[in-house]
Write a protein that holds these residues in place. Structure first.
Motif, short mmCIF file in Angstrom:
data_model
loop_
_atom_site.label_atom_id
_atom_site.label_comp_id
_atom_site.label_asym_id
_atom_site.label_seq_id
_atom_site.Cartn_x
_atom_site.Cartn_y
_atom_site.Cartn_z
N ASP A 1 0.82 -1.21 0.00
CA ASP A 1 0.00 0.00 0.00
C ASP A 1 0.85 1.26 0.00
OD1 ASP A 1 -2.45 -1.30 -0.02
OD2 ASP A 1 -2.61 -1.36 2.16
N ARG A 2 1.94 1.27 0.76
CA ARG A 2 2.78 2.46 0.81
C ARG A 2 3.39 2.78 -0.55
NH1 ARG A 2 4.17 0.45 5.93
NH2 ARG A 2 6.04 -0.59 5.15
N GLU A 3 3.79 1.74 -1.27
CA GLU A 3 4.39 1.96 -2.59
C GLU A 3 3.35 2.43 -3.62
OE1 GLU A 3 7.61 1.90 -3.16
OE2 GLU A 3 7.99 1.32 -1.09
N THR A 4 2.18 1.81 -3.61
CA THR A 4 1.17 2.18 -4.61
C THR A 4 0.52 3.52 -4.29
OG1 THR A 4 -0.53 0.89 -3.44
CG2 THR A 4 0.69 -0.22 -5.19
N GLN A 5 0.33 3.83 -3.01
CA GLN A 5 -0.29 5.10 -2.64
C GLN A 5 0.61 6.29 -2.95
OE1 GLN A 5 -3.63 6.18 -0.81
NE2 GLN A 5 -3.72 4.82 -2.59
N ALA A 6 1.90 6.06 -3.10
CA ALA A 6 2.79 7.14 -3.53
C ALA A 6 2.39 7.69 -4.89
CB ALA A 6 4.23 6.65 -3.56
N PHE A 7 1.65 6.89 -5.67
CA PHE A 7 1.18 7.29 -7.00
C PHE A 7 -0.34 7.45 -7.03
CE2 PHE A 7 5.11 4.88 -7.48
CZ PHE A 7 5.87 5.73 -8.27
N GLY A 8 -0.98 7.45 -5.86
CA GLY A 8 -2.43 7.57 -5.82
C GLY A 8 -3.14 6.34 -6.35
N LEU A 9 -2.53 5.17 -6.18
CA LEU A 9 -3.07 3.92 -6.71
C LEU A 9 -3.17 2.88 -5.61
CD1 LEU A 9 -0.87 3.84 -9.95
CD2 LEU A 9 -3.30 4.46 -9.82
N ALA A 10 -3.93 1.81 -5.87
CA ALA A 10 -4.09 0.75 -4.87
C ALA A 10 -4.45 -0.56 -5.53
CB ALA A 10 -5.17 1.12 -3.85
N VAL A 11 -4.05 -1.66 -4.88
CA VAL A 11 -4.51 -3.01 -5.20
C VAL A 11 -5.61 -3.36 -4.20
CG1 VAL A 11 -3.89 -5.46 -5.36
CG2 VAL A 11 -2.23 -3.71 -5.98
N PRO A 12 -6.76 -3.86 -4.64
CA PRO A 12 -7.76 -4.31 -3.67
C PRO A 12 -7.22 -5.50 -2.88
CG PRO A 12 -8.71 -4.08 -5.86
CD PRO A 12 -7.22 -4.00 -6.02
N ALA A 13 -6.99 -5.32 -1.57
CA ALA A 13 -6.35 -6.40 -0.82
C ALA A 13 -6.41 -6.14 0.68
CB ALA A 13 -4.88 -6.56 -1.24
#
Length: 471
Positions: free
Chosen positions: A129-141
């Motif tokens: 989550d920390r890596e994807t949220q840096a780009f305003g993105l997320a994996v449902p998980a």
């Protein structure tokens, strides 16, 4: 290669020369019972699990995984695979065998242009989550940040944004994995498609996934989310309101009903700590102004004793349940799917919620539907897309003291729900036997999975899981 036939409790005598050769070949660490780090690395999240493997291979990459699998087969060792170590029944560790520990494999590579991420098998949910949220993105998980992404994904993957974007497996584009003969293979919709179908819900039965490729979705950084709590004695009224409120709710809204004793946390008023409460925790995966309108009926129903449902960073919301599921506590779970919240079921929920004794026992009743239900049932091995709700009943204690009583409460609660059972989410199973695994997949999918197991793992090397036996 040898077929692993040794029982869990037979003594293990290893050729120390071969062990040394493996340790030299691995880029990661090979740990045995006499190593200083052994006690640390044999422990798993569920403190009620106490097992002593002969070897722990802390793999640094796919080549280490292949070498460990080949060594285990050659030396007739039982194999346990560990990602985050969150397996409820403790399948992440074994007595007398080899733990293939993926936790050192921490790579995450986000491509914001294609909205995809490549994720190594040892990554935890919070790290992803920390890596994807840096780009305003997320994996449902998932909903607990120290959950391993591997086990969560392979069983299906339910979480806060699944009603909008689907299960974790619905956003899985490809995998790299090591099969039972130590070979490395890729699987996707266009390559080894049958294997790709199986790993999307079939757990670790078919090999060890070393890398996942996920589709990402725009989210955050802030979401409108959090729980609203009422006294437990108001559970029937709260649940009947809840049933009507979510009947035609948008996909952006995901909710989990929670029963527990109010936890001793800074955000909880002192006078509320320890009281029996029922809550509805929500997360709205859409514009904050829309969320405020959709959530207003929840926040204004009756007289809540605590309202923590507010705009907050998605990363903060994802860690909300972390304090309630700490490493080393003693955990026991029972689970089932139900089609709907009937009046009889609501009465049962109200009755058993009031019987909670432990400050860390709870139930989570997950709202399903939305995007999860719109995926073709035949597309993945996951079963249960038509479920209305998924129960996860937690009979937990911080120490062995009181654990048996909590376990019996969870069993009794689950048994009282028997007339309403419609299936079960495989990631929520304990060690409950073949018939329960069959129920998790349904007869047709279970038969297909068995056929694929015979093809990819005929000797059942990967058996420490919700096992689909090739026999």
């Amino acid at each position: 290669m040898a077929t692993p036939t040794r029982t869990a409790h037979e003594p293990v005598r290893l050729d120390q020369r071969a062990v040394k050769e493996l340790g030299t070949a691995l880029r990661g660490d090979l740990i045995g019972p006499h190593d200083p780090a052994y006690e640390q690395h044999r422990r798993v999240w569920n403190g009620s699990i106490d097992r002593r493997p002969a070897l722990i291979a802390r793999c640094a990459g796919a080549a280490d995984v292949s070498a460990a699998v080949r060594f285990a087969r050659t030396h007739d060792l039982r194999v346990a695979v560990r990602g985050g170590g969150h397996s409820f029944p403790g399948y992440s560790v074994c007595d007398g065998g080899m733990v293939i520990d993926l936790s050192p494999m921490k790579g995450v590579r986000v491509d914001p242009a294609t909205r995809t991420a490549r994720v190594h098998a040892g990554v935890l949910l919070g790290e992803l989550d920390r890596e994807t949220q840096a780009f305003g993105l997320a994996v449902p998980a998932g909903i607990v940040t120290h959950t391993g992404i591997s086990g969560l994904t392979l069983g299906g993957g339910i979480g806060w944004i699944m009603r909008k974007y689907g299960l974790t497996i619905d956003n899985l584009l490809s995998v790299e994995m090591v099969t039972a003969d130590g070979a490395s293979v890729s699987a996707s919709d266009t390559s080894n498609a049958d294997l790709f179908w199986a790993v999307r819900g079939g757990g670790g039965n078919f090999g060890i996934v070393t890398e996942f490729e996920f589709r990402l979705h725009p989210l955050g950084p802030d979401v409108f989310a959090g729980p609203v709590y009422w006294p437990m004695e108001q559970a029937p009224e709260v649940l009947r309101f809840y049933r009507e409120w979510i009947a035609d709710c948008p996909d952006e809204l995901m909710t989990i009903v929670v029963q527990r004793r109010a936890p001793d946390l800074p955000v909880v008023p002192r006078e509320l700590v320890g009281r029996h409460v029922i809550g509805v925790a929500a997360c709205y995966a859409g514009p904050l102004e829309d969320a405020e309108r959709v959530l207003r009926p929840l926040k204004t129903f009756g007289r809540p004793v605590l309202d923590l449902c507010v705009p907050k960073p998605y990363l903060v919301h994802q860690s909300m349940f972390d304090p309630s599921f700490q490493r080393g506590w003693w955990y026991y779970f029972r689970a089932c799917d139900v089609a709907e919240l009937t009046d009889d079921l609501i009465d049962t929920v109200a009755e058993y919620g009031s019987r909670i004794v432990s400050p860390i026992s709870s139930i989570a009743l997950w709202q399903m539907g939305g995007a999860v239900a719109r995926v073709d049932e035949t597309r993945t091995a996951f079963n249960g897309r038509t479920a209305g709700f998924t129960f996860n009943i937690n009979g937990n204690s911080r120490t062995p003291e009181g654990f048996n009583a909590e376990r019996e409460w969870a069993r009794a609660y689950w048994s009282a729900l028997t007339p309403h059972h419609s299936g079960v989410y495989v990631n929520f199973l304990m060690d409950e036997g073949e018939e329960r695994v069959r129920q998790a997949y349904g007869a047709a999918k279970y038969a297909r999975l068995k056929a694929l197991k015979r093809r990819y793992d005929p000797d059942n090397v990967f058996r420490l899981n919700q096992n689909i036996s090739p026999d």
